[in-house]
Structures are given as C-alpha cells and as structure tokens.
Scaffold this motif. Structure first.
Motif, mmCIF file in Angstrom:
data_model
loop_
_atom_site.group_PDB
_atom_site.id
_atom_site.type_symbol
_atom_site.label_atom_id
_atom_site.label_comp_id
_atom_site.label_asym_id
_atom_site.label_seq_id
_atom_site.Cartn_x
_atom_site.Cartn_y
_atom_site.Cartn_z
ATOM 1 N N ASP A 9 0.829 -1.212 0.000
ATOM 2 C CA ASP A 9 0.000 0.000 0.000
ATOM 3 C C ASP A 9 0.861 1.258 0.000
ATOM 4 O O ASP A 9 0.513 2.253 -0.638
ATOM 5 N N SER A 10 1.974 1.216 0.701
ATOM 6 C CA SER A 10 2.844 2.388 0.775
ATOM 7 C C SER A 10 3.368 2.772 -0.604
ATOM 8 O O SER A 10 3.466 3.957 -0.933
ATOM 9 N N VAL A 11 3.669 1.787 -1.430
ATOM 10 C CA VAL A 11 4.188 2.065 -2.767
ATOM 11 C C VAL A 11 3.068 2.594 -3.661
ATOM 12 O O VAL A 11 3.284 3.509 -4.458
ATOM 13 N N ARG A 12 1.867 2.057 -3.515
ATOM 14 C CA ARG A 12 0.722 2.601 -4.261
ATOM 15 C C ARG A 12 0.521 4.075 -3.908
ATOM 16 O O ARG A 12 0.316 4.912 -4.786
ATOM 17 N N ALA A 17 1.048 9.835 -5.143
ATOM 18 C CA ALA A 17 1.544 11.138 -4.702
ATOM 19 C C ALA A 17 2.566 11.699 -5.691
ATOM 20 O O ALA A 17 2.548 12.893 -5.995
ATOM 21 N N LYS A 18 3.424 10.850 -6.198
ATOM 22 C CA LYS A 18 4.448 11.318 -7.143
ATOM 23 C C LYS A 18 3.797 11.819 -8.424
ATOM 24 O O LYS A 18 4.190 12.850 -8.975
ATOM 25 N N ARG A 19 2.793 11.109 -8.899
ATOM 26 C CA ARG A 19 2.081 11.547 -10.110
ATOM 27 C C ARG A 19 1.345 12.861 -9.891
ATOM 28 O O ARG A 19 1.211 13.650 -10.819
ATOM 29 N N ARG A 20 0.900 13.104 -8.665
ATOM 30 C CA ARG A 20 0.232 14.372 -8.324
ATOM 31 C C ARG A 20 1.233 15.503 -8.100
ATOM 32 O O ARG A 20 0.849 16.662 -8.005
ATOM 33 N N GLY A 21 2.491 15.156 -7.942
ATOM 34 C CA GLY A 21 3.503 16.166 -7.656
ATOM 35 C C GLY A 21 3.561 16.538 -6.190
ATOM 36 O O GLY A 21 3.981 17.636 -5.836
ATOM 37 N N ASP A 22 3.180 15.619 -5.313
ATOM 38 C CA ASP A 22 3.104 15.861 -3.871
ATOM 39 C C ASP A 22 4.400 15.412 -3.198
ATOM 40 O O ASP A 22 4.531 14.290 -2.734
ATOM 41 N N ARG A 23 5.362 16.315 -3.159
ATOM 42 C CA ARG A 23 6.672 15.974 -2.611
ATOM 43 C C ARG A 23 6.633 15.709 -1.106
ATOM 44 O O ARG A 23 7.378 14.869 -0.596
ATOM 45 N N ARG A 28 7.716 11.643 2.920
ATOM 46 C CA ARG A 28 7.281 10.943 4.134
ATOM 47 C C ARG A 28 7.316 9.434 3.915
ATOM 48 O O ARG A 28 7.818 8.686 4.757
ATOM 49 N N ILE A 29 6.817 8.991 2.788
ATOM 50 C CA ILE A 29 6.784 7.554 2.507
ATOM 51 C C ILE A 29 8.194 6.992 2.399
ATOM 52 O O ILE A 29 8.484 5.919 2.942
ATOM 53 N N VAL A 30 9.079 7.698 1.733
ATOM 54 C CA VAL A 30 10.471 7.242 1.630
ATOM 55 C C VAL A 30 11.088 7.111 3.019
ATOM 56 O O VAL A 30 11.759 6.111 3.317
ATOM 57 N N ARG A 31 10.850 8.088 3.887
ATOM 58 C CA ARG A 31 11.377 8.008 5.261
ATOM 59 C C ARG A 31 10.820 6.794 5.995
ATOM 60 O O ARG A 31 11.565 6.052 6.652
ATOM 61 N N GLU A 32 9.512 6.581 5.905
ATOM 62 C CA GLU A 32 8.873 5.476 6.620
ATOM 63 C C GLU A 32 9.352 4.121 6.116
ATOM 64 O O GLU A 32 9.653 3.228 6.916
ATOM 65 N N VAL A 33 9.417 3.960 4.805
ATOM 66 C CA VAL A 33 9.856 2.683 4.238
ATOM 67 C C VAL A 33 11.330 2.449 4.574
ATOM 68 O O VAL A 33 11.717 1.333 4.933
#
Length: 63
Positions: A9-12, A17-23, A28-33
C-alpha cells in the motif's frame, strides 16, 4: 510501471503522490519505508518496489 506488480500500500500511495507532484507525501513515505527496512521490519520487497517506482514514475506526470 506495467512490469511491476505493486503489492505494498505504501508504494501505491507513493506512486499516486508522485504523479500528483506531492513531494511532502513522497518524502514521508520514503522516510517510513527506509526506517522499516533499516530496522528489519520488512523483508526488503517494499524497499525494492519503492526504488523501482522512484526510477520509473515521473514526478507530476499525472498533472
């Protein structure tokens, strides 16, 4: 990303978010993973999927 089956789910969420441009969300996801990987709370497949997604999804491509 048709050649990768996303199972986390985190990758989805990261891809959306990346496609939306939501840095903020992608960071946050990169930090958590990364934290889960570094503390061995995952088998590494989540990090592998995230790495693939980070290379193959363009930032803001869905705009």
């Amino acid at each position: 990303m048709s050649d990768l089956k996303i199972t986390h789910d985190s990758v989805r969420e990261y891809v959306d978010a990346k496609r939306r441009g939501d840095r903020t969300t992608t960071d946050r996801i990169v930090r958590e993973v990364s934290e889960r990987f570094n503390t061995r709370k995952t088998d590494g497949s989540e990090m592998a999927e995230l790495g693939y997604a980070s290379m193959h999804v363009q930032f803001g491509e869905g705009l």
